[in-house]
Design an enzyme around this catalytic site. Structure first.
Site: not given
Ligand code: BES
Ligand code: MN
Ligand code: ZN
Length: 497
Positions: A273, A347
């Site tokens: 990230k 997921r």
């Molecule tokens: N934990 C995150 C989702 C999230 C992001 C929750 C920001 C709250 C605030 C999850 O594991 C994630 O990183 N999801 C990705 C999915 C993508 C790679 C398809 C996302 O939402 O960017």
């Molecule tokens: Mn994630």
């Protein structure tokens, strides 16, 4: 927070502060108050600075100092009063009381109206007040001028019209305590709230409430074939845990399973990230926190339904052993999944946890809660939890529980067209779809692992933290979302047989 229930309201209460709820009507001044206090209130209302509108409050200092402070809190129109409106008013009142230099305060219960059954008033007010007074200051040293200051510890609820009861108040306390537990688990930093610590917290809940507790370890999980969960867990030195809690009361015939995402820190893994706000990914176990909080309250309130809590817990980090984009994993269910983005880890761990819960416990319904997608935050903002389901009737029950608990749920479409986006090129499924509709494809991914079991997925990415301007919710940190919904769902199931 501790509460005392009292029907007798003294004419001249010797209290540091007394909160009084006032609805937005003519002659709304509570009749149980002394003539002197009623006159004080009438005066501010005549000045048109306070009318009893929802969200309004005013602090008065009665001349005789009994009470020393009188806090007026608006309820809005009596007819339109909902549980959530009352909870918010109570929360905002307690938030202000907690900022005074006091250890004890009082509150006069309103007569009620609208959609809040009179008997429930003490419960909703106690819940709202305990939530509004919540502070997470474990790691803050007290400033010099704070050291002599008192902290709000006890609230006396006065019920002069005897509309409610001590038992209702106690139920509200149990609920709030469970929500505050979920908040604290969420607020703890990831170096403190590791998967191991989360399992310890679950064991503590189990011990307090007489639940069955088990935590499966890496070796066992690998041997069981939890390839998706172990794939994510490989990237971290912290040992993963599959936390299992069972509440099985006498006479229950149906079983509800609740599954919470327990990523104690989400760096994204190899699909790292960006740095900005990455600290917030300590909240990526708020689904797990909701499950533990709900199990705590359910163990105390004892609805007649079996409830199984399941929490897959691990970190998502980019170690030398970590998952790589392109890797193909075999799920517990046997399905193969191609990893296109290691940041879509929630997921993966949920898929194995859901499949395990369905196979092991054969539940009549299964709900999962997860901070699953940023896309859900973009779609719904911070005031509604997104839902994806395979069963409309069950989803309607979950939406109703969200309504009574204040955890607003908004169903998202589950059209088959979206399914195409997660069909795999080199495996059965791939772990991401397109950017568009990301909250939906994430939910539909999970659907592949629940079989025919009625299932509702709740994406709490927007509602688990970052909520502002809601009376009983802190403007910073974890909200405890989902705990109330799960309690109300279990009670709904417990009533029906
Ligand atoms: N934990 C995150 C989702 C999230 C992001 C929750 C920001 C709250 C605030 C999850 O594991 C994630 O990183 N999801 C990705 C999915 C993508 C790679 C398809 C996302 O939402 O960017
Ligand atoms: Mn994630
Ligand atoms: Zn995550």
């Amino acid at each position: 927070m501790q509460f005392t229930y009292q029907t007798q309201l003294p004419a001249a209460p010797a209290l540091g502060a007394l909160a009084v709820f006032v609805s937005d009507e003519r002659n709304a001044v509570p009749t149980a108050l002394s003539a002197g206090l009623r006159r004080d209130i009438k005066r501010v209302m005549d000045l048109k600075e306070f009318s009893g509108k929802a969200g309004q409050s005013r602090l008065l200092f009665p001349a005789d100092g009994k009470p020393q402070r009188l806090l007026l809190v608006g309820l809005g129109k009596a007819k339109a009063l909902t549980r959530e409106a009352l909870r918010r008013a109570a929360g905002s009142a307690a938030g202000q009381l907690a900022d005074f230099n006091l250890s004890l305060a009082g509150a006069v219960l309103p007569k009620t109206g609208g959609g809040v059954p009179a008997g429930d008033v003490a419960g909703v007010v106690a819940e709202g007040m305990a939530l509004g007074a919540y502070r997470f200051n474990t790691y803050k040293a007290k400033a010099e001028d704070e050291k002599s200051r008192q902290h709000l510890q006890r609230i006396t609820l006065f019920d002069p019209q005897q509309v409610s009861s001590r038992a209702a108040m106690q139920q509200g306390m149990v609920r709030a305590e469970a929500m505050c537990l979920a908040r604290t688990l969420g607020n703890q930093p990831a170096n403190a709230m590791t998967p191991t610590q989360l399992a310890k917290e679950a064991a503590t809940v189990a011990k307090r409430r007489g639940l069955k507790f088990k935590a499966l370890e890496r070796k066992q999980l690998e041997a069981m074939g939890m390839g998706l969960f172990m794939g994510v867990a490989k990237g971290s030195r912290q040992p993963p845990k599959l936390i299992l809690l069972e509440y099985r009361p006498r006479g229950a015939t149906r079983t509800l399973a609740i599954v919470g995402k327990g990523i104690t820190f989400d760096s994204g893994g190899i699909s790292l990230k960006p740095g900005a706000n990455m600290d917030e990914m300590k909240f990526d176990m708020c689904g797990a926190a909701a499950v533990l909080g709900a199990m705590d309250a359910i163990g105390a309130l004892k609805p007649r339904v079996n409830v199984i809590g399941v929490v897959p817990a691990c970190e998502n980090l980019p170690d030398g052993e970590a998952l790589k984009p392109g890797d193909i994993l075999r799920a517990y269910s046997g399905t193969h999944v191609e990893i296109l983005n290691t940041d879509a880890e929630g997921r993966l761990i949920l898929a194995d946890a859901l499949a395990y819960a369905v196979k092991t416990y054969k539940p009549d319904g299964i709900v999962d809660l997860a901070t699953l997608t940023g896309a859900c935050v973009i779609a719904l903002g911070h005031y509604a939890t997104g839902a994806i389901a395979n069963d409309e009737a069950f989803q309607a029950q979950v939406v109703a529980s969200g309504k009574s608990s204040g955890d607003t749920v908004w169903p998202l479409p589950n059209f088959p067209e979206y399914e195409e986006l997660i069909k795999g090129k080199y495996a059965d499924l791939q772990n991401v779809g397109a950017r568009e509709g990301g909250a939906i494809t994430a939910g539909l991914f999970l659907k592949h692992f629940v079989g025919e079991t009625p299932w509702v997925h709740l994406d709490i990415a927007g509602t688990a933290w970052g909520v502002k301007n809601v009376g009983h919710v802190p403007n910073e940190g974890a909200t405890g979302v989902g705990v109330g919904l799960l309690i109300d769902l279990a009670r709904q199931w417990g009533d029906k047989r």
